[in-house]
Design a protein around this motif. Structure first.
Motif, PDB file in Angstrom:
ATOM      1  N   UNK A  83       0.833  -1.206   0.000  1.00  0.00           N
ATOM      2  CA  UNK A  83       0.000   0.000   0.000  1.00  0.00           C
ATOM      3  C   UNK A  83       0.866   1.253   0.000  1.00  0.00           C
ATOM      4  N   UNK A  84       0.555   2.158  -0.935  1.00  0.00           N
ATOM      5  CA  UNK A  84       1.180   3.479  -0.950  1.00  0.00           C
ATOM      6  C   UNK A  84       0.284   4.509  -0.289  1.00  0.00           C
ATOM      7  N   UNK A  85      -1.027   4.427  -0.532  1.00  0.00           N
ATOM      8  CA  UNK A  85      -1.953   5.377   0.082  1.00  0.00           C
ATOM      9  C   UNK A  85      -3.333   5.290  -0.529  1.00  0.00           C
TER      10      UNK A  85
ATOM     11  N   UNK B  60     -10.230   5.530  -3.430  1.00  0.00           N
ATOM     12  CA  UNK B  60      -9.537   4.488  -4.172  1.00  0.00           C
ATOM     13  C   UNK B  60      -8.221   4.161  -3.484  1.00  0.00           C
ATOM     14  N   UNK B  61      -7.540   3.124  -3.968  1.00  0.00           N
ATOM     15  CA  UNK B  61      -6.335   2.631  -3.315  1.00  0.00           C
ATOM     16  C   UNK B  61      -5.171   2.602  -4.298  1.00  0.00           C
ATOM     17  N   UNK B  62      -4.004   3.068  -3.828  1.00  0.00           N
ATOM     18  CA  UNK B  62      -2.790   3.046  -4.635  1.00  0.00           C
ATOM     19  C   UNK B  62      -1.801   2.052  -4.028  1.00  0.00           C
TER      20      UNK B  62
ATOM     21  N   UNK C 130      -6.308   1.198  -7.828  1.00  0.00           N
ATOM     22  CA  UNK C 130      -7.500   0.343  -7.752  1.00  0.00           C
ATOM     23  C   UNK C 130      -8.698   1.215  -7.389  1.00  0.00           C
ATOM     24  N   UNK C 131      -9.661   1.332  -8.338  1.00  0.00           N
ATOM     25  CA  UNK C 131     -10.900   2.060  -8.060  1.00  0.00           C
ATOM     26  C   UNK C 131     -11.792   1.194  -7.174  1.00  0.00           C
ATOM     27  N   UNK C 132     -12.352   1.821  -6.153  1.00  0.00           N
ATOM     28  CA  UNK C 132     -13.244   1.119  -5.237  1.00  0.00           C
ATOM     29  C   UNK C 132     -14.584   1.841  -5.225  1.00  0.00           C
ATOM     30  N   UNK C 133     -15.644   1.113  -5.519  1.00  0.00           N
ATOM     31  CA  UNK C 133     -17.002   1.645  -5.505  1.00  0.00           C
ATOM     32  C   UNK C 133     -17.878   0.661  -4.745  1.00  0.00           C
ATOM     33  N   UNK C 134     -18.626   1.180  -3.782  1.00  0.00           N
ATOM     34  CA  UNK C 134     -19.540   0.336  -2.994  1.00  0.00           C
ATOM     35  C   UNK C 134     -18.826  -0.888  -2.432  1.00  0.00           C
ATOM     36  N   UNK C 135     -17.642  -0.634  -1.879  1.00  0.00           N
ATOM     37  CA  UNK C 135     -16.875  -1.657  -1.162  1.00  0.00           C
ATOM     38  C   UNK C 135     -16.318  -2.758  -2.060  1.00  0.00           C
ATOM     39  N   UNK C 136     -16.209  -2.491  -3.352  1.00  0.00           N
ATOM     40  CA  UNK C 136     -15.643  -3.476  -4.275  1.00  0.00           C
ATOM     41  C   UNK C 136     -14.620  -2.811  -5.180  1.00  0.00           C
ATOM     42  N   UNK C 137     -13.544  -3.530  -5.505  1.00  0.00           N
ATOM     43  CA  UNK C 137     -12.605  -3.063  -6.522  1.00  0.00           C
ATOM     44  C   UNK C 137     -13.270  -3.244  -7.883  1.00  0.00           C
ATOM     45  N   UNK C 138     -13.438  -2.138  -8.612  1.00  0.00           N
ATOM     46  CA  UNK C 138     -14.150  -2.199  -9.890  1.00  0.00           C
ATOM     47  C   UNK C 138     -13.219  -2.160 -11.089  1.00  0.00           C
ATOM     48  N   UNK C 139     -12.006  -1.624 -10.902  1.00  0.00           N
ATOM     49  CA  UNK C 139     -11.048  -1.572 -12.007  1.00  0.00           C
ATOM     50  C   UNK C 139      -9.662  -1.335 -11.451  1.00  0.00           C
ATOM     51  N   UNK C 140      -8.646  -1.646 -12.267  1.00  0.00           N
ATOM     52  CA  UNK C 140      -7.258  -1.454 -11.858  1.00  0.00           C
ATOM     53  C   UNK C 140      -6.484  -0.861 -13.024  1.00  0.00           C
ATOM     54  N   UNK C 141      -5.516   0.032 -12.690  1.00  0.00           N
ATOM     55  CA  UNK C 141      -4.754   0.732 -13.719  1.00  0.00           C
ATOM     56  C   UNK C 141      -3.272   0.768 -13.334  1.00  0.00           C
TER      57      UNK C 141
ATOM     58  N   UNK D 265       2.442   8.376   5.482  1.00  0.00           N
ATOM     59  CA  UNK D 265       1.527   8.443   4.348  1.00  0.00           C
ATOM     60  C   UNK D 265       0.367   9.347   4.723  1.00  0.00           C
ATOM     61  N   UNK D 266      -0.333   9.815   3.723  1.00  0.00           N
ATOM     62  CA  UNK D 266      -1.557  10.567   3.983  1.00  0.00           C
ATOM     63  C   UNK D 266      -2.720   9.848   3.345  1.00  0.00           C
ATOM     64  N   UNK D 267      -3.880   9.964   3.979  1.00  0.00           N
ATOM     65  CA  UNK D 267      -5.053   9.249   3.507  1.00  0.00           C
ATOM     66  C   UNK D 267      -6.250  10.167   3.456  1.00  0.00           C
ATOM     67  N   UNK D 268      -6.516  10.837   2.340  1.00  0.00           N
ATOM     68  CA  UNK D 268      -7.745  11.633   2.254  1.00  0.00           C
ATOM     69  C   UNK D 268      -8.972  10.735   2.229  1.00  0.00           C
ATOM     70  N   UNK D 269     -10.091  11.234   2.706  1.00  0.00           N
ATOM     71  CA  UNK D 269     -11.347  10.506   2.561  1.00  0.00           C
ATOM     72  C   UNK D 269     -12.473  11.506   2.425  1.00  0.00           C
ATOM     73  N   UNK D 270     -13.558  11.004   1.867  1.00  0.00           N
ATOM     74  CA  UNK D 270     -14.717  11.874   1.687  1.00  0.00           C
ATOM     75  C   UNK D 270     -15.512  11.985   2.952  1.00  0.00           C
TER      76      UNK D 270
END
Length: 631
Positions: A426-428, A439-441, A453-464, A626-631
């Motif tokens: 995990x980077x952040x 999302x998670x880096x 890794x994009x996370x929507x509604x508690x699921x990973x939906x895509x990775x880049x 590390x820093x962790x922004x959240x909504x």
């Protein structure tokens, strides 16, 4: 810090000391004083008027009174030629109280408004607690771990309106512990109370209707080779130490009323003096505050909060003491709208506790539950877009991620996000595609490649795969450095101290720039709005002096630098949070981060709770913050 206002209580007839033991909601105080003949006399203090209380029959011996209820009924004990006898003073009538099983004395310590009395009696084997109903029936109270024999047993000290009883017990090894006994309607279960700073024992003395408990704990004083007492207040799961400022030989807290007023006594070179302590909360958050910083004193688990605004420390306040086993995990919006709630984790059990912080005061504490220590804290964010902070843990053996949704100080659901090889760590966390969720880096420890890794509604939906940066550049943190509403990434060269900003939008790096170089003696503490609301500034700390410096960042550039001042290196950075919080779900809330978390933990141990594997690719020269922004 909360302001404790002490008033000394010395009975005018006392020549050998005064102790204050109990207080009711009207502020009437009871206790005892000594005279030149060393006999004890009870007293009641109403306003500024002392009234002496002596047993009318055996008043040539000692009398002490320990508690008073709101009806003015007083309990204590008196001594005659045959020993100790409990007493109830109701009006002007003395009613002796002797437990029928007592052979060596009875003491009445506490009384509630229903007339229920608790205390202690002794028989031929040991001491036992008792509960006396207002009808006169006695029930024996023995803690299941209490020992028998000389110096051992159970001592019941106080009872509140709910029927909760506090006291202490001495086990088979003659170690003293406090206890809380639930009311019979709740099962009558005993809970052991040990102040985390106690080395020689804990005694619980008083309890009010809110469940706040006062007492004393003992530590060993090396210079004098004696035990020294310190008062404590246990409120909302947090222990607060009470030491009278004039005490040179110890402080004991004995009673607390429903207004939170505390009485007890302290010792100085002359003797013992009673006291009344009234606690005022921390002052309001200063105007102009835009962020908070939490520090922890590693040696004893004390916490302080610093209000920051306009590139300056505006105020510093003591938050509380939690002890050393519970270590910092993160800050977030775990209850209500504020974002400075504090999550701690037990290093020995994996249990999580959340402490609500509002207006610079801990207002509540709650247990979230226990997760096995193989799962270590990875970070925090809002992964289900409900406006509350959630938590991601990772199995250190398998790489599996688990997501825990948290709302109103409770884990509401848990989800398996999947497993990613441990080569990627995990980077952040941040909102890298402006969709309103976190999302998670991750970063490869061997190549420096970043995966998002994009996370929507508690699921990973895509990775880049967003690219590779040489491992000399290590992660410093995440924030919105170009004010475009999405989270960007700051790296730092571990050899030179050079910073690089990577702007990220729609899950891709769109630009890179260098805001400058700062000597490696200054390590990254965190990011947040330190000069103005909505900003993404950077605070560094000198690893040798503890000095903090703030660097304003606008449009990817460092525009100014200011010294905030120094704090001793025995105080370690826990994290930063926006204060006041912005509205949940807004772009500024997501991009700038309600939470700016120093994930490396205290003292550069390399883990958020000293249990986590260090995030690979983090900047070890900067304590891997590390820093962790959240909504």
């Amino acid at each position: 810090m909360p302001v404790n206002i002490f008033t000394t209580i010395d009975d005018p007839l006392a020549t050998q000391g005064t102790d204050a033991f109990g207080i009711n909601d009207s502020g009437q105080i009871v206790g005892a004083f000594r005279t030149s003949n060393v006999f004890l006399h009870g007293f009641v203090l109403r306003g500024s008027s002392f009234t002496t209380i002596d047993d009318p029959i055996e008043n040539q011996f000692s009398t002490e009174v320990f508690d008073i209820n709101d009806a003015g009924q007083i309990v204590g004990h008196y001594r005659d030629a045959g020993g100790l006898h409990g007493v109830l003073l109701s009006g002007n009538i003395f009613v002796p109280i002797d437990d029928p099983s007592a052979t060596q004395g009875t003491t009445a310590f506490g009384i509630n408004d229903a007339g229920q009395i608790v205390g202690t009696f002794q028989d031929a084997t040991s001491s036992h607690g008792f509960l006396r109903s207002n009808g006169g029936a006695f029930n024996t109270l023995d803690h299941p771990a209490a020992g028998t024999g000389a110096g051992r047993g159970t001592f019941a000290s106080d009872i509140n309106e709910a029927g909760q009883i506090v006291g202490s017990y001495t086990d088979k090894d003659i170690r003293t512990h406090g206890f809380l006994r639930d009311a019979p309607a709740s099962g009558g279960v005993f809970t052991t109370l040990d102040d985390p700073l106690a080395t020689q024992g804990t005694l619980a003395r008083g309890i009010n209707d809110a469940g706040q408990i006062v007492g004393a704990f003992l530590t060993f004083d090396n210079p004098t080779s004696t035990s020294v007492s310190h008062g404590f207040l246990l409120s909302g799961g947090t222990y607060f130490t009470i030491d009278h400022p004039l005490a040179t030989r110890g402080t004991d807290a004995f009673g607390i009323n429903n207004l939170g007023q505390i009485v007890g006594f302290y010792r100085d070179a002359i003797g013992e003096h009673g006291f009344l302590m009234v606690t005022a909360p921390n002052p309001p958050v200063p105007a102009g505050t835009t962020a908070d910083m939490i520090l922890r004193h590693d040696a004893d688990g004390f916490y302080e909060i610093y209000d920051i605004g306009g590139n300056a420390f505006l105020a510093a306040n003591f938050l509380g003491e939690v002890g050393t086993d519970f270590q910092f995990a993160g800050l977030g919006r775990f209850f209500g709208s504020d974002t400075t709630d504090m999550l701690l984790r037990s290093a020995s059990t994996g249990a999580f506790e959340v402490y609500d912080i509002s207006s610079n005061n801990i207002t509540n504490a709650a247990a979230l539950g226990t997760v096995g220590l193989d799962f270590q804290v990875a970070g925090f964010g809002d992964f289900d877009a409900d406006g509350s902070t959630d938590m991601v843990l990772r199995n250190r053996n398998t790489g599996q991620f688990e997501l825990y949704n948290i709302r109103n100080n409770a884990i509401t659901s848990a989800s398996n996000l999947g497993t990613i090889g441990l080569n990627f760590q995990v980077a952040g966390f941040g909102d890298f595609n402006a969709d309103g969720t976190t999302d998670m880096m991750l970063r490869s420890v061997s190549t420096g490649q970043f995966e998002l890794y994009d996370i929507v509604n508690n699921q990973i939906t895509s990775a880049f795969n967003i690219g590779t940066v040489g491992l000399d550049f290590q992660v410093a943190g995440f924030a919105d450095f170009n004010q475009d509403g999405t989270t960007d990434m700051m790296l730092r060269n571990r050899n030179t101290g050079t910073f690089e900003v990577y702007n990220i939008r729609n899950n891709a790096i769109v630009s890179a720039s260098s805001p400058g170089t700062v000597g490696p003696d200054f390590q990254v503490a965190g990011f947040g709005p330190f000069h103005a609301p909505g900003a993404s500034d950077m605070i560094l700390r000198n690893k040798n002096s503890g000095q903090f410096e703030v660097y304003d960042i606008v449009k990817n550039e460092i525009t100014t630098a200011n010294s905030l001042g120094a704090v001793g290196l025995d105080w370690s950075v826990g994290g930063f949070a926006v204060d006041p919080p912005t509205a949940s779900g807004t772009i500024i809330d997501i991009s700038n981060g309600q939470l700016v978390q120093a994930m490396a933990g205290f003292g550069g141990s390399g883990a958020a709770d000293a249990l986590n594997a260090a995030p690979f690719g983090a900047d070890t020269s900067q304590q891997m913050h590390l820093t962790t922004p959240h909504a």
